[in-house]
Design an enzyme around this catalytic site. Structure first.
Site, short mmCIF file in Angstrom:
data_model
loop_
_atom_site.label_atom_id
_atom_site.label_comp_id
_atom_site.label_asym_id
_atom_site.label_seq_id
_atom_site.Cartn_x
_atom_site.Cartn_y
_atom_site.Cartn_z
N HIS A 33 0.82 -1.21 0.00
CA HIS A 33 0.00 0.00 0.00
C HIS A 33 0.86 1.26 0.00
CE1 HIS A 33 -3.32 -2.53 2.21
NE2 HIS A 33 -3.13 -2.90 0.95
N CYS A 34 1.96 1.27 -0.74
CA CYS A 34 2.88 2.41 -0.69
C CYS A 34 2.25 3.64 -1.34
CB CYS A 34 4.20 2.07 -1.36
SG CYS A 34 4.09 1.35 -3.01
#
Length: 529
Positions: A464-465
Site C-alpha cells: 500500500h505504498c
C-alpha cells in the site's frame, strides 16, 4: 527519430490505464500509453487465486527494501508490478476505498477538490457494482466489482468470533461506516479479475487514437525551457507530447523516474554525479506503507484451501472452477476481513484485517503442512516516513526503497496491538472446533519485546505504498491539487504517489479514482469535450 502525440502516459498501472481509456474517448486526442512490463495474457492474471503466485515472482520487478533500521535490519520483498494493469493485475482484488475522513483530511490541509464528497462520484463512476446502486455505489462503469464466490464455513465462524468481542458485521465497508468485519467486495467480473487494464484499456485497443506499447521502459523525461515535452526510452527513441506528459508509474516508479531525469533532491542527484534539471527536495520523500503482520493457526481438519496445494487436489480445484466457477481457484484467498481499533479513541478504524483461507500464500509467509488459516493485521495510519532514492543513474538498477517501518514508537505500539487483536479473535469460542493450535506467534511470545522480535522476523508489506510525490497547496508540494507538477509545465503526476497521507485501507480503488478524477481535470484544462 521522434514521434509525436498529444498525451504520453508513462505507466500502464491502475491510474495510467484509466487515463488511457478516458483521454482516448476524445477521438481528436492522440494518446500513447507506455508500459515497461509485459502483457497480462497469462491465466494467472485472470484467475482470482492467481494472486498467490504474484508476490513470488510473476509480473514483478523483484525489488527489495534496504535493511530496515528500526526492525533489526530486516529486508522486505517489495513487490512492484511489471505488467499492464500494474498493481490491479497482481493484487488480491480487495475493493476498499479508505475512510471518508482520509479525504476530508486532505481537503483540510489545502487539497481543494479532494474531500470525500468530491471523490465519491469518481468511485461511483468507475464501478459496475453487481450488488449495490445507491449514494455510495454505481453500476455501468468499466470496473467490475462483485461479491466473493468461494467463502468457506470458517469465514462465518470468524464473523461470530469477532461478534463475541463486540465487533459487528458490516455488509458494506465502503458505505456509510467502515467499522466491522465483512466479506470484501472484489474487483472481479464473472469470477475473473477485473484489473484496470482489463476494464479501461483492453476494450478500447481498437481506437485509432490510442497507442499502447508494452516493454517500453522510459529512460528519462525530456524537459525544454521549463516544460515537459516528451520522453526518451532506454533504446534512445524519443517521443513527444504536444499537450501533457502524464507520469503514472506509482509511488516507487514515479519518484524513481523523476530522479533519473535529474528532477529531485539536488544534493542526492549531485552525489551520484548527475546533472540537476530541477531541484525538488520532496520527490521520493514522505513514503508511507502499511506493515502487515500475521497470526497463523493450524486447523483440526480440511477447513481451508491448503489441501488444494497437493497435485491431486489441484486437479479437483481446476475442475471446480471450470465447471462451476467455485472452489479455491475462484477465491482471491483474502476476501474476508474488516476494520477495527487498536486505539479505542481513534477517529475511525485504525486496524485492517484480512483472513487468508490458507497459509504460505504470499512470499515469506510460513505454511502449515496439515493446513491452516492466516489472519493478517496492519496499522492503517502510520507516522513513520521513508524514502525512494537512486543507487545510481543507471535505469537498470533497482531503486533504494526505505519504508522506514516502525521508526515512530506509536506505530510499533499500535502494530503490536493489532497482532494481539488477531490472536484474540482466533481464540474465541466459535472458532474452537476448527482450530487445533496457534502456531505463530505461538504461546512463547508473551512480552512486548517478544512481540517486537516476532514482528521483525514475521511481517511483510501490505503493498500500500503512497505519498512520494505529495499533493498540496503549499509551494514545497510536488504537485498542486490539479496534479500539475510545481515548477515544470506540461507535466502531471497521476497515481498513489500524490497522496499526502496514505488512506486507511487497500489503495488500488483509490488509484483508479485518482485516474478518473485526473482525466476529467485534464480534459477540462485542455478544452476537451
Amino acid at each position: 527519430m521522434t514521434k509525436g502525440y498529444d498525451f504520453i502516459i508513462i505507466g500502464g498501472g491502475s491510474a495510467g490505464s484509466v487515463l488511457a481509456g478516458r483521454l482516448s474517448e476524445d477521438p481528436a486526442a492522440r494518446v500513447l500509453l507506455l508500459e515497461a512490463g509485459g502483457s497480462d495474457r497469462h491465466p494467472f492474471y485472470h484467475l482470482p487465486a492467481g494472486f498467490a503466485k504474484m508476490t513470488k515472482g510473476i509480473g514483478s520487478w523483484g525489488w527489495d527494501t534496504v535493511p530496515q533500521t528500526h526492525m533489526q535490519n530486516k529486508v522486505f520483498r517489495y513487490t512492484q508490478a511489471k505488467v499492464i494493469g500494474g498493481g490491479s493485475a497482481i493484487n488480491a482484488q480487495v475493493y476498499t476505498r479508505g475512510n471518508a475522513q482520509d479525504y476530508e483530511d486532505w481537503r483540510q490541509i489545502g487539497c481543494t477538490g479532494w474531500g470525500y464528497d468530491d471523490v465519491l462520484p469518481y468511485f461511483r463512476k468507475a464501478e459496475d457494482n453487481e450488488t449495490h446502486e445507491n449514494r455510495y455505489h454505481g453500476k455501468g462503469g468499466p470496473l467490475g466489482v462483485s461479491e466473493p464466490r468461494a467463502p468457506l464455513p470458517i469465514c462465518e465462524a470468524y464473523f461470530e468470533a469477532a461478534a463475541a468481542l463486540g465487533i459487528p458485521r458490516n455488509m458494506d465497508i465502503n458505505g456509510e461506516t467502515q467499522d466491522g468485519v465483512c466479506y470484501y467486495q472484489l474487483t472481479q467480473r464473472n469470477v475473473r479479475r477485473s484489473s484496470a487494464a482489463m476494464a479501461y484499456v483492453s476494450p478500447n485497443r481498437h481506437r485509432p487514437n490510442l497507442t499502447v506499447r508494452l516493454g517500453a521502459q522510459v529512460r528519462r523525461l525530456l524537459i525544454e525551457k521549463g516544460r515537459a515535452t516528451g520522453v526518451e526510452l532506454v533504446d534512445g527513441t524519443r517521443l513527444t507530447a504536444s499537450r501533457e506528459v502524464l507520469l503514472s508509474s506509482g509511488a516507487i516508479g514515479s519518484p524513481r523516474l523523476l530522479q533519473l531525469s535529474g528532477i529531485g533532491p539536488a544534493d542526492h542527484l549531485q552525489a551520484l554525479g548527475m546533472k540537476v534539471v530541477h531541484d525538488q527536495p520532496e520527490i521520493g520523500s514522505n513514503l508511507q506503507d502499511h506493515l502487515d503482520l500475521y497470526c497463523i493457526v493450524e486447523l483440526s481438519g480440511p477447513y481451508s484451501y491448503d489441501r488444494y496445494a497437493r497435485p491431486q487436489w489441484a486437479a479437483v480445484a481446476g475442475l471446480q472452477y471450470l465447471f462451476g466457477r467455485k472452489g479455491p481457484v475462484a477465491s482471491s484467498l483474502f476476501e474476508t476481513g474488516g476494520f477495527w481499533y487498536a486505539d479505542p479513541s481513534a477517529r475511525s478504524p485504525d486496524i485492517q484485517l484480512h483472513l487468508g483461507l490458507g497459509t504460505g500464500i504470499e512470499h515469506g509467509v510460513a505454511s502449515m503442512p496439515q493446513g491452516g488459516i492466516t489472519l493478517n493485521s496492519c496499522y492503517l495510519r502510520p507516522r513513520s516516513r521513508g524514502t525512494v532514492r537512486l543507487q545510481s543513474d543507471d535505469p537498470a538498477k533497482a531503486p533504494l526503497i526505505d519504508p522506514n517501518y516502525l521508526a515512530d514508537p506509536m506505530d510499533r505500539e499500535m502494530t503490536i496491538r493489532g497482532l494481539k487483536l488477531t490472536q484474540e479473535i482466533l481464540s474465541q469460542g466459535p472458532l474452537k472446533k476448527f482450530i487445533l493450535a496457534e502456531r505463530l506467534p505461538g504461546p512463547d511470545v508473551k512480552t512486548d519485546r517478544d512481540y517486537f522480535d516476532f514482528i521483525c522476523a514475521h511481517s511483510k508489506t501490505s503493498h500500500h505504498c503512497a505519498g512520494t510525490c505529495r499533493m498540496g497547496a503549499d509551494p514545497a508540494a510536488v504537485v498542486d491539487p490539479r496534479l500539475r507538477f510545481n515548477g515544470i509545465d506540461g507535466l502531471r503526476i497521476v497515481d498513489n504517489s500524490i497522496m499526502p497521507t496514505v488512506i486507511s485501507s487497500n489503495t488500488n480503488a483509490a488509484a483508479i479514482m485518482i485516474g478518473e478524477k485526473a482525466a476529467d481535470m485534464i480534459k477540462f484544462d485542455n478544452g476537451m469535450g
